[in-house]
Design a protein around this motif. Structure first.
Motif, PDB file in Angstrom:
ATOM      1  N   MET A 110       0.673  -1.221  -0.120  1.00 10.15           N
ATOM      2  CA  MET A 110       0.061  -0.065   0.067  1.00 10.15           C
ATOM      3  C   MET A 110       0.922   1.012   0.004  1.00 10.15           C
ATOM      4  O   MET A 110       2.019   1.288   0.400  1.00 10.15           O
ATOM      5  CB  MET A 110      -0.945  -0.084   1.295  1.00 10.15           C
ATOM      6  CG  MET A 110      -2.032  -1.158   1.299  1.00 10.15           C
ATOM      7  SD  MET A 110      -2.864  -1.123   2.614  1.00 10.15           S
ATOM      8  CE  MET A 110      -4.160   0.181   2.083  1.00 10.15           C
ATOM      9  N   GLY A 111       0.243   2.495  -0.296  1.00 12.29           N
ATOM     10  CA  GLY A 111       0.917   3.678  -0.581  1.00 12.29           C
ATOM     11  C   GLY A 111       0.338   4.813   0.304  1.00 12.29           C
ATOM     12  O   GLY A 111      -0.914   4.339   0.950  1.00 12.29           O
ATOM     13  N   ARG A 112       0.797   5.869   0.479  1.00 15.96           N
ATOM     14  CA  ARG A 112       0.369   6.938   1.238  1.00 15.96           C
ATOM     15  C   ARG A 112      -1.000   7.460   0.666  1.00 15.96           C
ATOM     16  O   ARG A 112      -1.893   8.153   1.562  1.00 15.96           O
ATOM     17  CB  ARG A 112       1.289   7.957   1.253  1.00 15.96           C
ATOM     18  CG  ARG A 112       2.544   7.649   1.882  1.00 15.96           C
ATOM     19  CD  ARG A 112       3.341   8.863   2.196  1.00 15.96           C
ATOM     20  NE  ARG A 112       4.776   8.764   2.934  1.00 15.96           N
ATOM     21  CZ  ARG A 112       4.738   8.157   4.214  1.00 15.96           C
ATOM     22  NH1 ARG A 112       3.676   8.584   4.930  1.00 15.96           N
ATOM     23  NH2 ARG A 112       5.868   7.959   4.827  1.00 15.96           N
ATOM     24  N   LYS A 113      -1.433   7.211  -0.564  1.00 12.75           N
ATOM     25  CA  LYS A 113      -2.918   7.700  -0.886  1.00 12.75           C
ATOM     26  C   LYS A 113      -3.939   6.478  -0.729  1.00 12.75           C
ATOM     27  O   LYS A 113      -5.147   6.620  -1.274  1.00 12.75           O
ATOM     28  CB  LYS A 113      -2.828   8.195  -2.263  1.00 12.75           C
ATOM     29  CG  LYS A 113      -1.999   9.290  -2.698  1.00 12.75           C
ATOM     30  CD  LYS A 113      -2.123   9.715  -4.029  1.00 12.75           C
ATOM     31  CE  LYS A 113      -1.244  11.287  -4.069  1.00 12.75           C
ATOM     32  NZ  LYS A 113      -1.351  11.707  -5.398  1.00 12.75           N
ATOM     33  N   ASP A 114      -3.332   5.328  -0.219  1.00  9.92           N
ATOM     34  CA  ASP A 114      -4.363   4.193  -0.008  1.00  9.92           C
ATOM     35  C   ASP A 114      -4.973   4.173   1.480  1.00  9.92           C
ATOM     36  O   ASP A 114      -4.289   4.722   2.254  1.00  9.92           O
ATOM     37  CB  ASP A 114      -3.709   2.815  -0.059  1.00  9.92           C
ATOM     38  CG  ASP A 114      -3.114   2.725  -1.651  1.00  9.92           C
ATOM     39  OD1 ASP A 114      -3.748   3.415  -2.624  1.00  9.92           O
ATOM     40  OD2 ASP A 114      -2.249   2.098  -1.849  1.00  9.92           O
ATOM     41  N   VAL A 115      -6.218   3.280   1.633  1.00 14.92           N
ATOM     42  CA  VAL A 115      -6.639   3.316   2.980  1.00 14.92           C
ATOM     43  C   VAL A 115      -6.949   1.932   2.929  1.00 14.92           C
ATOM     44  O   VAL A 115      -7.439   1.120   2.431  1.00 14.92           O
ATOM     45  CB  VAL A 115      -8.105   4.217   2.830  1.00 14.92           C
ATOM     46  CG1 VAL A 115      -8.929   3.798   4.123  1.00 14.92           C
ATOM     47  CG2 VAL A 115      -7.892   5.666   3.015  1.00 14.92           C
ATOM     48  N   GLY A 116      -6.664   1.582   4.396  1.00  6.35           N
ATOM     49  CA  GLY A 116      -6.901   0.092   4.714  1.00  6.35           C
ATOM     50  C   GLY A 116      -8.163  -0.070   6.046  1.00  6.35           C
ATOM     51  O   GLY A 116      -7.874   1.046   7.049  1.00  6.35           O
ATOM     52  N   ILE A 117      -9.119  -0.474   5.642  1.00  7.86           N
ATOM     53  CA  ILE A 117     -10.050  -0.521   6.456  1.00  7.86           C
ATOM     54  C   ILE A 117     -10.279  -2.262   7.334  1.00  7.86           C
ATOM     55  O   ILE A 117     -10.417  -3.005   6.606  1.00  7.86           O
ATOM     56  CB  ILE A 117     -11.638  -0.183   5.957  1.00  7.86           C
ATOM     57  CG1 ILE A 117     -11.762   1.032   5.326  1.00  7.86           C
ATOM     58  CG2 ILE A 117     -12.510  -0.600   6.954  1.00  7.86           C
ATOM     59  CD1 ILE A 117     -12.804   1.417   4.374  1.00  7.86           C
ATOM     60  N   ALA A 118      -9.880  -2.224   8.530  1.00  7.09           N
ATOM     61  CA  ALA A 118     -10.017  -3.385   9.428  1.00  7.09           C
ATOM     62  C   ALA A 118     -11.180  -3.697   9.995  1.00  7.09           C
ATOM     63  O   ALA A 118     -11.668  -2.575  10.847  1.00  7.09           O
ATOM     64  CB  ALA A 118      -8.545  -3.283  10.340  1.00  7.09           C
ATOM     65  N   ILE A 119     -11.814  -4.742   9.786  1.00  4.68           N
ATOM     66  CA  ILE A 119     -13.126  -4.991  10.863  1.00  4.68           C
ATOM     67  C   ILE A 119     -13.079  -6.259  11.485  1.00  4.68           C
ATOM     68  O   ILE A 119     -12.569  -7.384  11.012  1.00  4.68           O
ATOM     69  CB  ILE A 119     -13.935  -5.218   9.594  1.00  4.68           C
ATOM     70  CG1 ILE A 119     -14.390  -3.901   8.756  1.00  4.68           C
ATOM     71  CG2 ILE A 119     -15.354  -5.320  10.363  1.00  4.68           C
ATOM     72  CD1 ILE A 119     -15.519  -3.932   7.739  1.00  4.68           C
TER      73      ILE A 119
END
Length: 251
Positions: free
Chosen positions: A160-169
Motif C-alpha cells: 500500500m501507498g500513502r494515498k491508500d486506505v486500509g479498513i480493518a473489521i
C-alpha cells in the motif's frame, strides 16, 4: 438521567482523554460489573496513579466526578440487565449509534473519497460487512478489495501507498490475528488505517488512525465464535449512506 446518558457523554467528550485516561476508561467499562464496589483509591491504585487523575478523567467526560461516573455506568448495566442475554437488535443499533463520533465519521468518509485504493482486512464472519461495503464502493467507481486468503491480505497490505486506505473489521480487535498483522503492515507502508471493532479496549483500535465501535453480544458455541455482526453492518451502512449524502452521488 437516561440510561444511555453515559454513552452520550462518551460520544461527545471521549476525544479529550489522554492515553492514560483512555486506558482507565476502557478498563472500567470492561469491568463495569465490579466498578460499584471500587473506591476512587482502588482504581487509582490499580493504575499506579493518584485519585485526582480519575477525577480529571470523569470531568473531561462530562461527569461531576467519580461518583456520578459510577452511577451512570451502573444505569447502563441495569438497562442491559432488563434485556435478555441476547440483546435486542434495536438496542444494539441504539448503543452503536451512541458510540459514533460525528467528526471521526466525517474524516473517514473524506479519506475513503480521496483514496486511490481501499483494502479491507477482515476474516471469518467479519468478512461479510467488509464485502458489503467493498462491493458498494465499487459501484461508485472506487478501487476496493477484500481477501479470502489471509496471506494474500497481509502481502497486499505491504504494497500500500500513502494515498491508500486500509479498513480493518474485527469484533475482538485481537493482537494475535491476521487482521492486526495486515493493519500493522499497512501502517508501516504509510497508508491511512481505519478500524471497526467491538466496543472494548482492543489492540487493533490502538494502532489505527481512525476508530469506530459497534455494540455486540458475545456468543460462543463449543468454542466457536458465533457473535452477531449486526453493529458492524450498521456501521458500514452508515458510512456508505453518509458518503452518498456528502458527495451527492445520484443515478
Amino acid at each position: 438521567m437516561r440510561p444511555l446518558y453515559f454513552y452520550e457523554c462518551l460520544k461527545k467528550n471521549r476525544t479529550q482523554l489522554n492515553q492514560t485516561e483512555e486506558e482507565i476508561l476502557n478498563y472500567l467499562i470492561n469491568e463495569k460489573t465490579q466498578v460499584e464496589k471500587w473506591t476512587i483509591r482502588d482504581v487509582a491504585k490499580q493504575f499506579y496513579t493518584v485519585p485526582n487523575t480519575i477525577v480529571r478523567m470523569c470531568q473531561k467526560l462530562g461527569f461531576k466526578g467519580y461518583t456520578q461516573f459510577k452511577e451512570e455506568l451502573k444505569k447502563t448495566l441495569e438497562a442491559e440487565e432488563t434485556i435478555l442475554n441476547m440483546t435486542d437488535l434495536d438496542e444494539k443499533v441504539i448503543k452503536t449509534k451512541q458510540l459514533l463520533n460525528k467528526e471521526v465519521l466525517e474524516e473517514i468518509i473524506s479519506k475513503i473519497h480521496d483514496a486511490d485504493n481501499i483494502l479491507f482486512f477482515a476474516v471469518g464472519l467479519s468478512r461479510f460487512p467488509a464485502e458489503e461495503l467493498s462491493e458498494r464502493l465499487k459501484i461508485l467507481g472506487k478501487k476496493s478489495q477484500t481477501f479470502i486468503d489471509p496471506h494474500l491480505m497481509k502481502h497486499n497490505a505491504k504494497q500500500m501507498g500513502r494515498k491508500d486506505v486500509g479498513i480493518a473489521i474485527s469484533l475482538s480487535g485481537s493482537e494475535n490475528s491476521n487482521v492486526f498483522a495486515a493493519t500493522n503492515r499497512a501502517n508501516i507502508a504509510g497508508a491511512k488505517t481505519i478500524s471497526l471493532t467491538g466496543f472494548s479496549s482492543n489492540a487493533l483500535s490502538k494502532i489505527t488512525d481512525y476508530q469506530l465501535y459497534a455494540y455486540s453480544t458475545e456468543i460462543k458455541i463449543e468454542g466457536i465464535d458465533a457473535s452477531d455482526r449486526f453493529g458492524l453492518h450498521y456501521l458500514v451502512n452508515k458510512l456508505f449512506n453518509d458518503y452518498l449524502k456528502k458527495y451527492q452521488v445520484s443515478d
